[in-house]
Design an enzyme around this catalytic site. Structure first.
Site, PDB file in Angstrom:
ATOM      1  CE  LYS A  46      -0.780   1.937   4.149  1.00 40.01           C
ATOM      2  NZ  LYS A  46      -0.478   2.005   5.497  1.00 40.01           N
TER       3      LYS A  46
ATOM      4  CG  ASP B 153      -4.901  -4.684   4.377  1.00 44.29           C
ATOM      5  OD1 ASP B 153      -4.485  -4.907   5.532  1.00 44.29           O
ATOM      6  OD2 ASP B 153      -5.751  -3.809   4.132  1.00 44.29           O
ATOM      7  CG  HIS B 154       0.375  -5.280   7.873  1.00 43.92           C
ATOM      8  ND1 HIS B 154       0.165  -3.969   7.563  1.00 43.92           N
ATOM      9  CD2 HIS B 154       0.426  -5.326   9.222  1.00 43.92           C
ATOM     10  CE1 HIS B 154       0.101  -3.265   8.668  1.00 43.92           C
ATOM     11  NE2 HIS B 154       0.265  -4.057   9.704  1.00 43.92           N
TER      12      HIS B 154
ATOM     13  CG  HIS C 186      -4.442  -1.732   7.676  1.00 47.57           C
ATOM     14  ND1 HIS C 186      -3.924  -2.496   6.666  1.00 47.57           N
ATOM     15  CD2 HIS C 186      -3.462  -0.845   7.997  1.00 47.57           C
ATOM     16  CE1 HIS C 186      -2.683  -2.091   6.394  1.00 47.57           C
ATOM     17  NE2 HIS C 186      -2.388  -1.084   7.187  1.00 47.57           N
TER      18      HIS C 186
HETATM   19  C1  BG6 Z   1       0.610   0.684   8.535  1.00 50.75           C
HETATM   20  C2  BG6 Z   1       0.426   2.166   8.681  1.00 50.75           C
HETATM   21  O1  BG6 Z   1      -0.027   0.214   7.385  1.00 50.75           O
HETATM   22  O2  BG6 Z   1       0.081   0.032   9.684  1.00 50.75           O
HETATM   23  C3  BG6 Z   1       1.092   2.669   9.955  1.00 50.75           C
HETATM   24  O3  BG6 Z   1       0.982   2.822   7.561  1.00 50.75           O
HETATM   25  C4  BG6 Z   1       0.610   1.889  11.146  1.00 50.75           C
HETATM   26  O4  BG6 Z   1       0.862   4.055  10.145  1.00 50.75           O
HETATM   27  C5  BG6 Z   1       0.712   0.386  10.899  1.00 50.75           C
HETATM   28  O5  BG6 Z   1       1.417   2.249  12.254  1.00 50.75           O
HETATM   29  C6  BG6 Z   1       0.044  -0.376  12.008  1.00 50.75           C
HETATM   30  O6  BG6 Z   1       0.283  -1.749  11.853  1.00 50.75           O
HETATM   31  P1  BG6 Z   1       0.221  -2.724  13.102  1.00 50.75           P
HETATM   32  O7  BG6 Z   1       0.356  -4.077  12.521  1.00 50.75           O
HETATM   33  O8  BG6 Z   1       1.371  -2.347  13.995  1.00 50.75           O
HETATM   34  O9  BG6 Z   1      -1.087  -2.480  13.790  1.00 50.75           O
END
Ligand code: BG6
Length: 510
Positions: free
Chosen positions: A155, A184-185, A247
């Site tokens: 993304k 989208d992790h 997300h």
């Molecule tokens: C990312 C965002 O996609 O997800 C970040 O760009 C955010 O701003 C992060 O901090 C949060 O990921 P996770 O897995 O730590 O909740």
């Protein structure tokens, strides 16, 4: 996770000298290697502008990676893995330079017997997203009879609906849709996948999962960190684009979609698309009422003075970009008619947490009205995405003794109670799926466009209508106070979660 269905492959990372490669990709691929989940015939080729040698890349990405400490890892495993890492510097903007990538791949393919299978991972600035596939095509790397040629894309996937659509158009010119993996992790998180299992592998929840029993749904995503050194990127993006459009809307889809007929990628994607199509558009004129934006201000957080957003590096002093967003919306279908959804996300909130809280209706007939405060009698099911992953069901119980005094108690399950070894990192699961050719946990182009379509009026109103306030909130609080009043009726509000799932939310350690 297993190696079943896996084929030899070379994993090509564009943007290999960047942060994401060191922070997420190399650690995830290393872990897969350590657990013997990668194909036996496998190599990684890092590509980017920095003039590095194979050895420099091995140092920077693995052996001396400041974002991934391998000092406690078995030495032989680390060294064996290092031998699979290679690097090719090119000018990624120059079509001709991709000949070097081709040559290098031909050589590695012969050395590692990877049967011409290549996965191209774009971890670059988005301006390169349509160039790289085009230049790969110019050198015949996008397709080859009987070989895997896949594209993985990080993304941001577009900036609004039109740009997402045009990116989809240009990518599908060079790679077929079923070989494009939009990462989208959040979809790689076990707990996000578990939303589907909770709903569709149990018979107790699904009969209640509708307008007849559910009063409203809340989704909270909070982070205590500020924008750090990402101010330049973040100011162009904001909370809505950075977290909500991708997300959090994926979480909404998992909570709200209809049961798919099978867990196949196509069946799940089809249900998600239907769900996105059912989102009631928020008109620009309604944005002021249904959506709150905020920006963190300097404050003392846990004894430490932290900067306000406008003082962060790379952020203009008069920026109006939101670091907090809360949105109320409806889903116009049979199941969800009349059930409000509330989603909020923010930086510099009190703790790091993501969770879904389903609030059920009050009992219809209040026989304990004299003893019990029915204003608090909504059962709540909390599905914790992170941390202290688990499930909590809140319900009323009789206080022992005379009369019928009722008290809220909780039944909880924590992933940490599972005897099984560690839960895999999101990137590990996603990369392995991609290597295996399973796109179930990747976003489909069409659903990305629908999700942009939904957030676009909010983005437009926030950009064009100066009368919509950007509320300041002190760093370390739960965002602007006005957001607390969004949830109706008045006696209900957000569940402000603590780090641990079962901690009492009215008094907790953050
Ligand atoms: C990312 C965002 O996609 O997800 C970040 O760009 C955010 O701003 C992060 O901090 C949060 O990921 P996770 O897995 O730590 O909740």
């Amino acid at each position: 996770m297993s190696r079943e269905g896996i084929q030899p492959v070379i994993f090509v990372i564009f943007g290999a000298s960047g942060d994401l490669t060191r922070r997420k990709l190399i650690p995830a691929i290393y872990d897969l290697f350590k657990h013997k989940l990668l194909p036996e015939k496998f190599a990684v080729l890092g590509v980017s502008r920095s003039k590095l040698s194979d050895d420099d890349f091995r140092q920077k990405g693995l052996l001396a990676n400041d974002l991934f400490d391998v000092s406690d890892e078995p030495k032989e495993t680390v060294e064996a893995f290092a031998q699979l890492l290679f690097y090719q510097p090119i000018d990624t903007n120059e079509a001709d330079d991709y000949a070097k990538v081709r040559e290098r791949l031909e050589k590695l393919d012969a050395d590692f017997a990877t049967a011409g299978n290549f996965i191209f991972y774009l971890s670059t600035p988005p301006v390169l997203y349509d160039k790289i596939p085009k230049f790969l095509t110019a050198h015949g790397l996008n397709r080859a009879q009987g070989c895997i040629r896949r594209l993985v894309i990080e993304k941001p996937f577009g900036y609004d609906r039109e740009s997402a659509r045009s990116l989809n158009r240009s990518l599908t010119e060079f790679f077929p849709e079923n070989e494009i993996y939009r990462i989208d992790h959040y979809l790689g998180k076990e707990t996000v996948q578990n939303l589907l299992v909770t709903r569709f592998a149990n018979s107790v929840f699904e009969p209640l999962w509708n307008r007849n029993y559910i009063h409203h749904v809340q989704i909270t995503n909070a982070e205590p960190i500020g924008v750090g050194n990402r101010g330049g990127y973040y100011d162009q993006s904001g909370a809505l684009r950075d977290m909500l459009q991708n997300h959090l809307m994926q979480i909404v889809a998992h909570v709200a979609m209809e049961p798919p007929i099978s867990p196949s990628a196509d069946a799940i994607r089809a249900e998600k698309i239907k769900l996105f199509q059912s989102l009631r558009p928020i008109e620009e004129s309604e944005v002021a009422k249904s959506c709150i934006r905020g920006q963190y201000m300097a404050s003392n957080m846990r004894g430490e003075m932290v900067k306000g957003y406008r003082d962060e590096e790379g952020v203009p002093g008069d920026s109006k970009t939101e670091t907090f967003a809360a949105v109320k919306f409806h889903i116009d279908n049979w199941r969800w008619s009349g059930v409000p959804f509330y989603v909020r996300t923010g930086k510099r909130l009190p703790t790091k947490v993501t969770e879904v809280a389903i609030t059920f209706n009050k009992p219809p007939h209040k026989i304990f009205r004299r003893e019990c405060d029915y204003s608090l009698a909504n059962n709540q099911l909390v599905m914790r995405i992170q941390p202290d992953e688990g499930l909590l069901l809140g319900f009323g119980m009789k206080v022992p003794g005379e009369g019928f005094n009722v008290k809220n108690v909780g039944m909880d399950f924590h992933y940490s109670d599972l005897a099984q070894e560690d839960v895999p990192e999101a990137y590990e699961r996603l990369l392995l799926d991609c290597i295996k050719g399973d796109p179930t946990l990747y976003a489909h182009g069409e659903s990305v466009e629908y999700s942009w379509q939904f957030v676009e009026p909010i983005l437009n109103a926030w950009q064009n209508d100066d009368s919509i306030p950007v509320y300041g909130y002190p760093a370390g609080t739960w965002g602007p106070e006005v957001a607390d009043a969004m949830i109706e009726p008045e006696e209900l509000t957000w569940r402000n979660p603590c780090r641990m799932l079962t901690e009492d939310t009215s008094f907790c350690v953050l």
